[in-house]
Design a protein around this motif. Sequence first.
Motif, mmCIF file in Angstrom:
data_model
loop_
_atom_site.group_PDB
_atom_site.id
_atom_site.type_symbol
_atom_site.label_atom_id
_atom_site.label_comp_id
_atom_site.label_asym_id
_atom_site.label_seq_id
_atom_site.Cartn_x
_atom_site.Cartn_y
_atom_site.Cartn_z
ATOM 1 N N HIS A 23 45.117 51.816 47.672
ATOM 2 C CA HIS A 23 44.458 51.284 48.868
ATOM 3 C C HIS A 23 45.332 51.419 50.120
ATOM 4 O O HIS A 23 46.556 51.275 50.066
ATOM 5 C CB HIS A 23 44.154 49.796 48.694
ATOM 6 N N TYR A 35 45.063 49.665 53.920
ATOM 7 C CA TYR A 35 44.377 48.701 54.794
ATOM 8 C C TYR A 35 44.943 48.885 56.194
ATOM 9 O O TYR A 35 46.022 48.351 56.505
ATOM 10 C CB TYR A 35 44.651 47.268 54.339
ATOM 11 N N HIS A 43 36.285 39.037 44.435
ATOM 12 C CA HIS A 43 35.778 39.661 43.214
ATOM 13 C C HIS A 43 36.743 39.329 42.081
ATOM 14 O O HIS A 43 37.860 38.886 42.326
ATOM 15 C CB HIS A 43 35.705 41.194 43.371
ATOM 16 N N LEU A 61 46.918 39.051 49.908
ATOM 17 C CA LEU A 61 46.224 38.873 48.623
ATOM 18 C C LEU A 61 46.177 37.385 48.297
ATOM 19 O O LEU A 61 47.187 36.692 48.385
ATOM 20 C CB LEU A 61 46.978 39.637 47.525
ATOM 21 N N ALA A 84 46.473 49.536 42.595
ATOM 22 C CA ALA A 84 45.963 48.724 41.491
ATOM 23 C C ALA A 84 45.673 49.646 40.308
ATOM 24 O O ALA A 84 44.837 50.545 40.418
ATOM 25 C CB ALA A 84 44.693 47.994 41.922
HETATM 26 O O1 LIG Z 1 45.006 45.358 47.505
HETATM 27 C C1 LIG Z 1 45.189 44.417 46.755
HETATM 28 O O2 LIG Z 1 46.204 43.700 46.803
HETATM 29 C C2 LIG Z 1 44.161 44.050 45.700
HETATM 30 C C3 LIG Z 1 43.157 45.118 45.431
HETATM 31 C C4 LIG Z 1 42.157 44.687 44.411
HETATM 32 O O3 LIG Z 1 41.896 43.525 44.229
HETATM 33 C C5 LIG Z 1 41.467 45.689 43.575
HETATM 34 O O4 LIG Z 1 41.670 46.900 43.740
HETATM 35 O O5 LIG Z 1 40.693 45.268 42.689
#
Ligand SMILES: O=C(O)CCC(=O)C(=O)O
Length: 366
Positions: free
Chosen positions: A222, A224, A239, A256, A309
Motif C-alpha cells: 500500500h 497512502y 474491516h 493503523l 500486508a
Molecule cells: O496499511 C495498513 O497498515 C493496513 C492495511 C490493511 O489493513 C489491509 O491490507 O488489510
Amino acid sequence: MGTASESDFGYVLSERKAFDETKAGVKGLVDAGYKNVPGIFRHPPQKSEKKVSNLTDTSHVIPVIDLADIHKDASKRQGLVGIVKEASQTWGFFQVINHDIPVSVLEEMQNGVKRFHELDAEHKREFYSRDRTKPFFYNSNFDLYGSQPALNWRDTFKCLLYPDVPKPEEIPAVCRDILLDYSKYIMKLGILLLELFSEALDLSSNYLKDIGCAGRVFGLCHYYPACPEPDLTMGTTMHSDNDFFTILLQDHIGGLQIRCNDKWIDINPVPGALVVNIGDFLQLITNDRLKSAEHRVLSNDVGPRISVACFFSPSVEASSKPFGPIKELLNEDNPPKYRETTFAEYEAFFVAKGLDGTSALAPYKI
Ligand SMILES: O=C(O)CCC(=O)C(=O)O
Ligand SMILES: [Fe+2]
C-alpha cells in the motif's frame, strides 16, 4: 472530474469510472495538484469516534512479542505461546520483534514499494488492472465498484509470493529483487507463527500448516499519499482481514487502529517490528478461539505512508474445499459456531461487498 465541493459527497459511479480510467490512482490526484478531496473520497463523518491513545491506559497496550528466545528451550517457547494465545484471543493483534528478518530487508521492502508507486505515470499504468488472477498488478481501491459509500485515499499493488512468485519480467525492476527476497523471509516467519498458533490451541505444531493455512500468500503493498484534507477521508475503512492471518510491515507514520469495545486503539509503529493479525478464516476454523479484529487506517496530511500486508490463505486448489471449525476443538460444551464454507465462496462475498464496514464472517454464523 472536477474538484468536488462539500455538497457532492456520495457514490457517483461515473466519477468512480473516470478516476479508474486515469490509471494513475490517488497518487495521480495529488500529482495533479488537487487541494481538496474529491466527493467520491469523502466519507460520512466517522472520525468523531475519537482516537484513543494507548499511552496512558495500560489495558490498551497491544503486546510486542520478542521472538529472540523462541528456539532456546521448551519453557521459553511455552511462555511465548502463552503470550501469543492471550493476544490472539483478546486483541487479534500483536507485534513481533527479533523475528529474524533483518531491518535492512524491511527497509528495502518499503523503499521498493515506494519506488514502484513513484514510477512515472506512463510506465506505472501498464501494470494497472482489476484482474485478480494476475500474479502482479496495481490499482486503487480493489472495491472501487463495490457498494461502500466512499473510496479510500490509497493505492495498492498486489504480488503473489507463494507457492509461485511472478516471472521476473512480470515484476517491475524497481521492486523485483526485494519482493523475491522478502517472500522467503515471510514464508519462514509465517510457518513459525502457524506453529505457535497451533500450540496455542493445544494442537500438534504442524497442524495448521498441514491443513493448508500457508497454501497461498500474497502481498498487498500500500501507498497512502499525504492528504490535503485528511479528516474528510480514510486510508482504509474498517474491516477484518479475509485470510487465516496477516503479517504487516508498516512504516513510522502511523494511523493503523483496531476497534475494541467501541473504541479505536492505535497500533503504534515500533521500529523493526512486524504486526501480526488474525483473519476471519482462522476465527472460523478455530470456532472463535482466535479472534479477527476490525481495523482501519486513518489518512494523514503527512506521507506517503507505506505498508506491506502479507495475506496467508488456502491454495487455489484448497479454496474450493470446505473449511469449518476444527473437529479437535469441538465438544459438547463447544459446538460449532460456523457452518462450513469454501474460501472461494467467502472471498467472492468479501470482494463483492468491499470494505463497507460490515462483517464478512457473520453470514456463516450458525
Ligand atoms: O496499511 C495498513 O497498515 C493496513 C492495511 C490493511 O489493513 C489491509 O491490507 O488489510
Ligand atoms: Fe487489513
